[in-house]
Design an enzyme around this catalytic site. Structure first.
Site, PDB file in Angstrom:
ATOM      1  N   GLY A 246       7.510  26.525 -18.034  1.00  0.00           N
ATOM      2  CA  GLY A 246       8.301  27.230 -17.025  1.00  0.00           C
ATOM      3  C   GLY A 246       8.147  26.636 -15.636  1.00  0.00           C
ATOM      4  O   GLY A 246       9.098  26.600 -14.848  1.00  0.00           O
ATOM      5  N   GLU A 263      10.783  33.389 -18.737  1.00  0.00           N
ATOM      6  CA  GLU A 263      10.017  34.353 -19.552  1.00  0.00           C
ATOM      7  C   GLU A 263       8.816  33.593 -20.097  1.00  0.00           C
ATOM      8  O   GLU A 263       8.899  32.953 -21.142  1.00  0.00           O
ATOM      9  CB  GLU A 263      10.891  34.867 -20.701  1.00  0.00           C
ATOM     10  N   CYS A 297       4.143  37.038 -26.943  1.00  0.00           N
ATOM     11  CA  CYS A 297       3.891  36.910 -25.502  1.00  0.00           C
ATOM     12  C   CYS A 297       3.243  38.179 -24.984  1.00  0.00           C
ATOM     13  O   CYS A 297       2.497  38.148 -24.003  1.00  0.00           O
ATOM     14  CB  CYS A 297       5.177  36.616 -24.760  1.00  0.00           C
TER      15      CYS A 297
HETATM   16  P1  NAD Z   1       6.358  25.930 -25.284  1.00  0.00           P
HETATM   17  O1  NAD Z   1       6.295  26.078 -23.814  1.00  0.00           O
HETATM   18  O2  NAD Z   1       5.541  24.895 -25.930  1.00  0.00           O
HETATM   19  O3  NAD Z   1       7.873  25.625 -25.725  1.00  0.00           O
HETATM   20  C1  NAD Z   1       8.926  26.522 -25.431  1.00  0.00           C
HETATM   21  C2  NAD Z   1      10.243  25.769 -25.395  1.00  0.00           C
HETATM   22  O4  NAD Z   1      10.292  24.957 -24.219  1.00  0.00           O
HETATM   23  C3  NAD Z   1      10.473  24.824 -26.577  1.00  0.00           C
HETATM   24  O5  NAD Z   1      11.820  24.927 -26.968  1.00  0.00           O
HETATM   25  C4  NAD Z   1      10.174  23.458 -25.969  1.00  0.00           C
HETATM   26  O6  NAD Z   1      10.822  22.401 -26.611  1.00  0.00           O
HETATM   27  C5  NAD Z   1      10.693  23.638 -24.556  1.00  0.00           C
HETATM   28  N1  NAD Z   1      10.133  22.758 -23.516  1.00  0.00           N
HETATM   29  C6  NAD Z   1       8.832  22.412 -23.362  1.00  0.00           C
HETATM   30  N2  NAD Z   1       8.687  21.681 -22.234  1.00  0.00           N
HETATM   31  C7  NAD Z   1       9.907  21.566 -21.670  1.00  0.00           C
HETATM   32  C8  NAD Z   1      10.409  20.935 -20.490  1.00  0.00           C
HETATM   33  N3  NAD Z   1       9.597  20.282 -19.661  1.00  0.00           N
HETATM   34  N4  NAD Z   1      11.721  21.036 -20.204  1.00  0.00           N
HETATM   35  C9  NAD Z   1      12.553  21.726 -21.028  1.00  0.00           C
HETATM   36  N5  NAD Z   1      12.144  22.338 -22.171  1.00  0.00           N
HETATM   37  C10 NAD Z   1      10.833  22.262 -22.485  1.00  0.00           C
HETATM   38  O7  NAD Z   1       6.024  27.380 -25.901  1.00  0.00           O
HETATM   39  P2  NAD Z   1       5.735  27.797 -27.421  1.00  0.00           P
HETATM   40  O8  NAD Z   1       4.419  27.267 -27.847  1.00  0.00           O
HETATM   41  O9  NAD Z   1       6.935  27.530 -28.270  1.00  0.00           O
HETATM   42  O10 NAD Z   1       5.652  29.401 -27.280  1.00  0.00           O
HETATM   43  C11 NAD Z   1       4.495  30.084 -26.894  1.00  0.00           C
HETATM   44  C12 NAD Z   1       4.538  30.448 -25.421  1.00  0.00           C
HETATM   45  O11 NAD Z   1       5.748  31.133 -25.118  1.00  0.00           O
HETATM   46  C13 NAD Z   1       3.430  31.404 -25.028  1.00  0.00           C
HETATM   47  O12 NAD Z   1       2.925  31.016 -23.778  1.00  0.00           O
HETATM   48  C14 NAD Z   1       4.132  32.745 -24.945  1.00  0.00           C
HETATM   49  O13 NAD Z   1       3.492  33.694 -24.122  1.00  0.00           O
HETATM   50  C15 NAD Z   1       5.454  32.336 -24.405  1.00  0.00           C
HETATM   51  N6  NAD Z   1       6.481  33.345 -24.679  1.00  0.00           N
HETATM   52  C16 NAD Z   1       6.910  34.126 -23.648  1.00  0.00           C
HETATM   53  C17 NAD Z   1       7.850  35.118 -23.887  1.00  0.00           C
HETATM   54  C18 NAD Z   1       8.315  36.025 -22.780  1.00  0.00           C
HETATM   55  O14 NAD Z   1       9.333  36.674 -22.959  1.00  0.00           O
HETATM   56  N7  NAD Z   1       7.631  36.102 -21.651  1.00  0.00           N
HETATM   57  C19 NAD Z   1       8.383  35.296 -25.168  1.00  0.00           C
HETATM   58  C20 NAD Z   1       7.934  34.459 -26.188  1.00  0.00           C
HETATM   59  C21 NAD Z   1       6.978  33.489 -25.922  1.00  0.00           C
END
Ligand code: NAD
Length: 508
Positions: A246, A263, A297
């Site tokens: 994020g 999120e 999350c």
């Molecule tokens: P992640 O951050 O590894 O990946 C999430 C998504 O982001 C994937 O589709 C990935 O390909 C993409 N991504 C990664 N780096 C990017 C970049 N630099 N630019 C664009 N896209 C990019 O997360 P994960 O391991 O899949 O999920 C777990 C995490 O997600 C936990 O931290 C969890 O708390 C969080 N989460 C938050 C919510 C919420 O609503 N707050 C909901 C579900 C999961």
């Protein structure tokens, strides 16, 4: 014993075919998909090259120019049809969620139910995208505010809610007049293809009003996500995932002044006060901390327990942790399924080592052999900590519950709020003063604050999201739809003179 590995791959393929996904999309590609249930390969998905992203967005933007003119209640009809398709295929899609990301069966189905619920919500919303009429300070003037479609909405989603998060965004964006371009997690592309197929079914039933390019899926990793984030034809990007992701996405969007809906990670806490119903608390804590194998999350990660009830509650919790059923989601009725992969298992081990080094006492946390070396099952860990030290302030995406003692409610609230994340939280208690203090401006600093339940398991009617390093975005119910529209203020002069605001004169 049946061979779960062969069964899982075959069953996933059967579901994909049933839902209308062409075989070559999930058999002949370069992205290997493994089921965390056994670690076995279950598909090879065709990836989208980052250079192909601009063309997909061009088509989505062309769709926007048509879709924004379709009346909102008619747009709602498309989402109603999507909800029908989801209802008809709830079992199949829920099962695919289980096979691809390892959720236990009721949670896989629950995720699809959440999609159905948000579709119902969005259909009603399609007749309520209302603005305001405000009193003008000038005679014979009217001041109004209206909401227009924003444009193409980019959706980046995480592995742990592989389909529900898409629907929270998609159902709202579509009724708001926005095409959607979705970059799902590279760990869950099969469920994305399945949802895409259902969306196509709904669009085909809807007819020609649904333009080509209205809903697109881009399969790939970070480079594909970045191409989506950087495209100036995408004014809104909703990104769900880690805080690290994020931060990178938020900075890129800020550079081109696009609207982020972020999120991100949580480090959710609950406070157990002396007046809490401990039977209820026990069940709520067990679900919130161990459900989805700690991979929500909103998973409960920190528990502050008052001294007066600490021994009783924590003693009972340790017993539940010792006996909770850990196992394959497709071979029995286990409540705790696998971790997503070996990296998640390694991260859990690192956090537990750090907790021990910081003075923690670890109960559980060991690996459980369910389906061999390629899958990662663990007994959830309860860790009694001497304070909020070591890994307690971080989100480790695994079933670890840190337990801390407290004496005074303000101290517990300060502990709860004393981490960088601000997603969800809760209090257990029947003392009105304590509960209301927790919900007051001096209480929880999170986007979600619950009473007598855990921090997880939100329903779609409320706005979902959190503060601080959780990113500040809101999705789903309440007025989250405004994030998918642009606001326009209109001043209308229906008189024959030209009075200027603030009494300014400019006579020519
Ligand atoms: P992640 O951050 O590894 O990946 C999430 C998504 O982001 C994937 O589709 C990935 O390909 C993409 N991504 C990664 N780096 C990017 C970049 N630099 N630019 C664009 N896209 C990019 O997360 P994960 O391991 O899949 O999920 C777990 C995490 O997600 C936990 O931290 C969890 O708390 C969080 N989460 C938050 C919510 C919420 O609503 N707050 C909901 C579900 C999961």
């Amino acid at each position: 014993m049946s061979r779960p590995d062969a069964t899982i791959a075959a069953e996933a393929q059967r579901i994909l075919e049933r839902l209308g996904v062409a075989r070559d999309r999930f058999e002949a590609g370069t992205l290997a998909v493994r089921s965390p249930i056994t670690g076995e390969p279950i598909g090879r998905v065709v990836e989208t090259a980052a250079v192909a992203v601009p063309e997909a967005i061009r088509r989505a933007h062309a769709a926007f120019l048509r879709w924004r003119l379709v009346p909102a209640p008619r747009r709602g009809e498309l989402v109603r049809l999507l909800g029908e398709e989801l209802r008809a295929e709830k079992q199949a899609l829920g099962r695919l969620v289980t096979l691809e990301v390892g959720k236990v069966v009721s949670e896989g189905l629950g995720e699809v139910q959440e999609m159905i619920d948000i579709c119902d919500f969005a259909v009603g919303l399609s007749r309520q995208l209302h603005g305001l009429v405000l009193p003008s300070e000038r005679p014979d003037h009217k001041l109004t505010e209206q909401w227009h479609p924003a444009g193409v909405v980019g959706i980046i989603s995480a592995f742990n809610f592989p389909v529900a998060v898409w629907s929270w965004n998609a159902a709202l964006a579509l009724v708001c007049g926005d095409p959607i371009v979705w970059k799902p997690s590279e760990k869950a592309p099969l469920t994305a293809l399945a949802v895409d197929a259902l969306m196509r079914r709904a669009a085909a039933r809807f007819g020609d009003d649904a333009p080509d390019g209205l809903a697109t899926v881009l399969i790939g990793g970070r480079d594909v996500g970045e191409a989506l984030v950087d495209d100036p034809r995408v004014p809104v990007v909703s990104a769900t995932g880690s805080t690290r992701m994020g931060r990178a996405v938020g900075e890129r969007l800020a550079r081109r002044f696009a609207k982020p809906i972020l999120e991100l990670g949580g480090n959710n806490a609950s406070i157990v006060t002396p007046s809490a119903d401990l039977d209820l608390t026990l069940r709520a804590v067990a679900f919130a901390a161990m459900g989805t194998a700690g991979q929500r999350c909103t998973t409960l990660r920190r528990l502050m327990v008052h001294d007066d009830v600490y021994e009783t509650l924590v003693g009972r919790l340790v017993a539940v942790y010792r006996t909770i059923s850990v196992g394959s989601p497709v071979a029995g009725d286990a409540l705790v399924g696998p971790l997503i992969d070996g990296a998640a298992f390694a991260a859990m081990g690192t956090a537990l080592d750090a907790a021990r080094a910081a003075g923690g006492t670890v109960h559980g946390g060991e690996r459980v052999d369910v389906n061999g070396a390629a899958s990662f099952y663990v007994r959830p860990a309860l860790v009694e900590m001497p304070g909020q030290v070591g890994p307690v302030a971080e989100e480790t995406f695994a079933p670890i519950l840190y337990v801390l003692r407290y004496r005074d409610l303000d101290q517990a609230i300060a502990l709860q709020n004393g981490v960088p994340q601000g997603l969800s939280s809760s209090i257990f208690g029947n003392d009105l003063r304590e509960v209301e203090r927790y919900l007051s401006a001096a209480g929880s600093d999170c986007g979600i604050a619950n009473v007598n339940m855990g921090p997880s398991g939100a329903e779609i009617g409320g706005a979902f999201g959190g503060e601080k390093e959780t990113g500040g975005g809101r999705e789903s119910g309440s007025d989250a739809w405004r994030g998918y529209m642009r606001r326009q203020t209109n001043a209308i002069n229906y008189g024959s003179t030209l009075p200027l605001a603030q009494g300014v004169t400019f006579d020519v």
